[in-house]
Scaffold this motif. Structure first.
Motif, PDB file in Angstrom:
ATOM      1  N   GLN A  85       0.832  -1.205   0.000  1.00 31.10           N
ATOM      2  CA  GLN A  85       0.000   0.000   0.000  1.00 31.10           C
ATOM      3  C   GLN A  85       0.868   1.258   0.000  1.00 31.10           C
ATOM      4  O   GLN A  85       0.612   2.199  -0.754  1.00 31.10           O
ATOM      5  N   ARG A  86       1.898   1.265   0.805  1.00 28.05           N
ATOM      6  CA  ARG A  86       2.815   2.427   0.847  1.00 28.05           C
ATOM      7  C   ARG A  86       3.511   2.618  -0.490  1.00 28.05           C
ATOM      8  O   ARG A  86       3.674   3.744  -0.961  1.00 28.05           O
ATOM      9  N   ALA A  87       3.918   1.516  -1.112  1.00 29.11           N
ATOM     10  CA  ALA A  87       4.583   1.598  -2.412  1.00 29.11           C
ATOM     11  C   ALA A  87       3.629   2.150  -3.463  1.00 29.11           C
ATOM     12  O   ALA A  87       4.025   2.958  -4.314  1.00 29.11           O
ATOM     13  N   MET A  88       2.359   1.741  -3.382  1.00 29.41           N
ATOM     14  CA  MET A  88       1.375   2.249  -4.331  1.00 29.41           C
ATOM     15  C   MET A  88       1.144   3.746  -4.129  1.00 29.41           C
ATOM     16  O   MET A  88       1.037   4.495  -5.092  1.00 29.41           O
ATOM     17  N   GLN A  89       1.097   4.170  -2.886  1.00 30.91           N
ATOM     18  CA  GLN A  89       0.899   5.590  -2.587  1.00 30.91           C
ATOM     19  C   GLN A  89       2.083   6.425  -3.045  1.00 30.91           C
ATOM     20  O   GLN A  89       1.937   7.579  -3.421  1.00 30.91           O
TER      21      GLN A  89
END
Length: 98
Positions: free
Chosen positions: A88-92
């Motif tokens: 999720q952090r990588a996507m953000q």
């Protein structure tokens, strides 16, 4: 017999390096003793990488869908909640490849 398998493995590695694995596989099939690809370490490693890639893509897709909690995504995809958070952090951050 164990010696033959050793030589077949060496031949397979050399043929991969020279992009001759298809021809080598045909020769193996013509031999009276066949090579069991399903016990090949490189084959199994490739299968495992593919499973991990599919699992990662499932996490990405479920996060994009936005209907499940992080815990539910972790359960469905058989990963840890920490992994889901990491994706999720990588996507953000704009990096969906992770």
């Amino acid at each position: 017999m164990p010696r033959l398998k050793k030589y077949q493995k060496q031949l397979r590695i050399l043929s991969r390096l020279r992009k001759l694995d298809a021809a080598t596989l045909n020769e193996f099939k013509a031999m009276p003793i066949q090579y069991d690809i399903h016990s090949d370490t490189l084959y199994l490693e490739g299968i495992e990488k593919d499973i991990e890639k599919q699992r990662h893509q499932s996490v990405v897709n479920l996060l994009k869908l936005g209907k499940l909690s992080l815990e539910e995504i972790a359960i469905v995809t058989a990963v840890t909640v920490d992994y889901v958070l990491e994706v999720q952090r990588a996507m953000q951050a704009g990096n969906t490849k992770h």
